[in-house]
Design a protein around this motif. Structure first.
Motif, mmCIF file in Angstrom:
data_model
loop_
_atom_site.group_PDB
_atom_site.id
_atom_site.type_symbol
_atom_site.label_atom_id
_atom_site.label_comp_id
_atom_site.label_asym_id
_atom_site.label_seq_id
_atom_site.Cartn_x
_atom_site.Cartn_y
_atom_site.Cartn_z
ATOM 1 N N VAL A 21 -10.807 -23.602 -9.964
ATOM 2 C CA VAL A 21 -9.960 -22.467 -10.339
ATOM 3 C C VAL A 21 -8.498 -22.829 -10.105
ATOM 4 C CG1 VAL A 21 -9.331 -20.104 -9.713
ATOM 5 C CG2 VAL A 21 -11.729 -20.707 -10.015
ATOM 6 N N THR A 22 -8.189 -23.434 -8.959
ATOM 7 C CA THR A 22 -6.813 -23.840 -8.653
ATOM 8 C C THR A 22 -6.314 -24.865 -9.665
ATOM 9 O OG1 THR A 22 -7.224 -23.441 -6.312
ATOM 10 C CG2 THR A 22 -5.307 -24.796 -6.869
ATOM 11 N N TRP A 23 -7.150 -25.868 -9.966
ATOM 12 C CA TRP A 23 -6.764 -26.888 -10.936
ATOM 13 C C TRP A 23 -6.508 -26.243 -12.304
ATOM 14 C CZ3 TRP A 23 -9.040 -28.479 -15.514
ATOM 15 C CH2 TRP A 23 -8.485 -29.607 -16.093
ATOM 16 N N GLY A 24 -7.338 -25.317 -12.718
ATOM 17 C CA GLY A 24 -7.158 -24.653 -14.006
ATOM 18 C C GLY A 24 -5.851 -23.895 -14.081
ATOM 19 N N VAL A 25 -5.516 -23.179 -13.018
ATOM 20 C CA VAL A 25 -4.261 -22.423 -12.996
ATOM 21 C C VAL A 25 -3.073 -23.381 -13.052
ATOM 22 C CG1 VAL A 25 -2.803 -20.952 -11.539
ATOM 23 C CG2 VAL A 25 -5.226 -20.406 -11.858
ATOM 24 N N LEU A 26 -3.113 -24.467 -12.287
ATOM 25 C CA LEU A 26 -2.020 -25.438 -12.294
ATOM 26 C C LEU A 26 -1.903 -26.121 -13.654
ATOM 27 C CD1 LEU A 26 -2.432 -27.036 -8.762
ATOM 28 C CD2 LEU A 26 -0.686 -25.423 -9.521
ATOM 29 N N PHE A 27 -3.018 -26.464 -14.261
ATOM 30 C CA PHE A 27 -3.040 -27.114 -15.573
ATOM 31 C C PHE A 27 -2.411 -26.197 -16.627
ATOM 32 C CE2 PHE A 27 -5.127 -28.216 -19.581
ATOM 33 C CZ PHE A 27 -4.916 -29.585 -19.617
ATOM 34 N N MET A 28 -2.821 -24.936 -16.644
ATOM 35 C CA MET A 28 -2.255 -23.987 -17.603
ATOM 36 C C MET A 28 -0.771 -23.773 -17.346
ATOM 37 S SD MET A 28 -5.168 -21.125 -18.355
ATOM 38 C CE MET A 28 -5.126 -20.474 -16.720
ATOM 39 N N ALA A 29 -0.383 -23.668 -16.086
ATOM 40 C CA ALA A 29 1.025 -23.450 -15.764
ATOM 41 C C ALA A 29 1.867 -24.634 -16.225
ATOM 42 C CB ALA A 29 1.194 -23.221 -14.271
#
Length: 160
Positions: A37-45
């Motif tokens: 979840v953290t990686w996904g948020v950082l990737f999208m950001a």
């Protein structure tokens, strides 16, 4: 007969399947879930806020490709003028006359014996038209002809 089971932990009975939640989820599953979840948020950001766009990347790669494909056309050495004219005339008769007419008078394609062309009558513009094609039916010949052949054909067309 069904026996009633006595459980001291939370029990869920759904469709005859008894779920006993006495064992917690393993820690590595929780770490993996929250990490993803953290990686996904950082990737999208990163991709949403950094200004990156697929259109800009495509335009950059396309311009680099066009520069690479045009470089051999500009770097070719001149050859014998008579042989080059004959080669251009032969290529025109084999590949261009069907659409542009035997003497460049036009037909399916536009007339090539006029003073102005739609995309310009400068030598590099004619070479680009032959090599990369044009919308509306003009095919690209960069993969079929060598740079010398394209230049010979362009020189022949400019003499029409």
């Amino acid at each position: 007969m069904l026996e009633k089971h006595q459980h001291k932990h939370a029990v869920r009975d759904f469709d005859g399947v008894i779920e006993i939640r006495s064992n917690p989820v393993p820690r590595y599953f929780a770490w993996l879930f929250y990490g993803l979840v953290t990686w996904g948020v950082l990737f999208m950001a990163y991709y949403l806020l950094s200004g990156w766009s697929s259109e800009a990347e495509f335009a950059r790669k396309m311009s680099a490709h066009q520069e690479r494909s045009a470089a051999p056309l500009m770097a070719a050495a001149p050859v014998d003028a008579g042989a080059q004219r004959a080669a251009g005339e032969k290529l025109y008769a084999e590949h261009c006359a069907a659409c542009h007419g035997a003497k460049g008078e036009g037909g399916i394609g536009p007339a090539l014996n006029q003073a102005d062309y739609q995309y310009g009558r400068e030598r590099m513009q004619v070479i680009e038209s032959i090599a990369q094609g044009r919308p509306g039916g003009m095919p690209a010949y960069a993969n079929q002809f060598s740079a010398t052949q394209i230049e010979a054909l362009a020189d022949f067309l400019l003499q029409l």
